[in-house]
Design a protein around this motif. Structure first.
Motif, PDB file in Angstrom:
ATOM      1  N   GLN A   2      29.181  -6.317  67.877  1.00  0.00           N
ATOM      2  CA  GLN A   2      29.464  -7.646  67.351  1.00  0.00           C
ATOM      3  C   GLN A   2      28.647  -8.693  68.111  1.00  0.00           C
ATOM      4  OE1 GLN A   2      33.508  -8.937  67.910  1.00  0.00           O
ATOM      5  NE2 GLN A   2      33.452 -10.201  66.081  1.00  0.00           N
ATOM      6  N   ALA A   3      28.028  -9.615  67.354  1.00  0.00           N
ATOM      7  CA  ALA A   3      27.268 -10.695  67.990  1.00  0.00           C
ATOM      8  C   ALA A   3      28.217 -11.604  68.759  1.00  0.00           C
ATOM      9  CB  ALA A   3      26.520 -11.487  66.930  1.00  0.00           C
ATOM     10  N   VAL A   4      27.746 -12.159  69.847  1.00  0.00           N
ATOM     11  CA  VAL A   4      28.553 -13.063  70.659  1.00  0.00           C
ATOM     12  C   VAL A   4      28.147 -14.497  70.373  1.00  0.00           C
ATOM     13  CG1 VAL A   4      28.987 -11.390  72.487  1.00  0.00           C
ATOM     14  CG2 VAL A   4      26.968 -12.857  72.605  1.00  0.00           C
ATOM     15  N   ALA A   5      28.969 -15.430  70.829  1.00  0.00           N
ATOM     16  CA  ALA A   5      28.692 -16.856  70.699  1.00  0.00           C
ATOM     17  C   ALA A   5      28.509 -17.437  72.095  1.00  0.00           C
ATOM     18  CB  ALA A   5      29.843 -17.545  69.973  1.00  0.00           C
ATOM     19  N   THR A   6      27.937 -18.623  72.161  1.00  0.00           N
ATOM     20  CA  THR A   6      27.755 -19.314  73.430  1.00  0.00           C
ATOM     21  C   THR A   6      28.469 -20.653  73.355  1.00  0.00           C
ATOM     22  OG1 THR A   6      25.603 -18.289  73.766  1.00  0.00           O
ATOM     23  CG2 THR A   6      26.064 -20.259  75.056  1.00  0.00           C
ATOM     24  N   VAL A  36      28.984 -16.998  77.517  1.00  0.00           N
ATOM     25  CA  VAL A  36      29.034 -16.210  76.288  1.00  0.00           C
ATOM     26  C   VAL A  36      30.498 -15.879  76.026  1.00  0.00           C
ATOM     27  CG1 VAL A  36      28.377 -13.993  75.287  1.00  0.00           C
ATOM     28  CG2 VAL A  36      26.723 -15.291  76.637  1.00  0.00           C
ATOM     29  N   ALA A  38      33.472 -14.371  72.852  1.00  0.00           N
ATOM     30  CA  ALA A  38      33.630 -13.608  71.615  1.00  0.00           C
ATOM     31  C   ALA A  38      33.752 -14.574  70.437  1.00  0.00           C
ATOM     32  CB  ALA A  38      34.882 -12.744  71.699  1.00  0.00           C
ATOM     33  N   PRO A  39      33.229 -14.198  69.282  1.00  0.00           N
ATOM     34  CA  PRO A  39      33.415 -15.036  68.103  1.00  0.00           C
ATOM     35  C   PRO A  39      34.909 -15.179  67.796  1.00  0.00           C
ATOM     36  CG  PRO A  39      31.761 -13.350  67.703  1.00  0.00           C
ATOM     37  CD  PRO A  39      32.427 -13.014  69.000  1.00  0.00           C
ATOM     38  N   ALA A  61      31.186 -18.638  65.533  1.00  0.00           N
ATOM     39  CA  ALA A  61      30.724 -17.424  64.870  1.00  0.00           C
ATOM     40  C   ALA A  61      29.700 -16.725  65.761  1.00  0.00           C
ATOM     41  CB  ALA A  61      30.093 -17.790  63.527  1.00  0.00           C
ATOM     42  N   GLY A  62      29.489 -15.457  65.513  1.00  0.00           N
ATOM     43  CA  GLY A  62      28.492 -14.707  66.263  1.00  0.00           C
ATOM     44  C   GLY A  62      27.128 -15.352  66.158  1.00  0.00           C
ATOM     45  N   GLY A  63      26.440 -15.501  67.271  1.00  0.00           N
ATOM     46  CA  GLY A  63      25.121 -16.106  67.306  1.00  0.00           C
ATOM     47  C   GLY A  63      25.133 -17.626  67.412  1.00  0.00           C
ATOM     48  N   GLN A  64      26.293 -18.234  67.265  1.00  0.00           N
ATOM     49  CA  GLN A  64      26.408 -19.694  67.308  1.00  0.00           C
ATOM     50  C   GLN A  64      26.410 -20.207  68.745  1.00  0.00           C
ATOM     51  OE1 GLN A  64      29.933 -21.169  65.387  1.00  0.00           O
ATOM     52  NE2 GLN A  64      29.539 -23.276  65.980  1.00  0.00           N
TER      53      GLN A  64
END
Length: 74
Positions: A2-6, A36, A38-39, A61-64
Motif C-alpha cells: 500500500q502506498a503511504v502518505a506524507t 510518512v 498510513a493512508p 490518500a496513498g502518495g499524497q
C-alpha cells in the motif's frame, strides 16, 4: 504493498514553533514535523501549555503530501 502518505506540519506563528504534535493520540514530536503515515483518517493535535490545542481530522490518500501550517492562540 500500500502506498503511504506524507504529512508536513509547520508553525504558522511563533507560538506554534516547537509545540508538541500528536497523531491519533500518540505524541510524535515537535513542530516542525514531517513524517510518512498510513493512508486514511487521522486526528492531528498540536498544543503547548497556555495555548488552545489545535485539533483537526486529516484524510490522506496513498502518495499524497498533506501540508498543515498550525497557528496556536492563547
Amino acid at each position: 504493498m500500500q502506498a503511504v502518505a506524507t504529512v508536513d506540519i509547520s508553525a504558522g506563528n511563533d507560538a506554534a514553533q516547537g509545540a508538541r504534535v500528536r497523531i491519533d493520540g500518540v505524541d510524535v514530536g515537535a513542530l516542525p514535523y514531517r513524517a510518512v503515515i498510513a493512508p486514511g483518517r487521522h486526528l492531528v493535535q498540536v498544543g503547548r501549555a497556555g495555548y488552545v490545542t489545535f485539533s483537526q481530522w486529516l484524510e490522506v490518500a496513498g502518495g499524497q503530501v498533506a501540508t498543515m501550517p498550525i497557528m496556536l492562540e492563547q
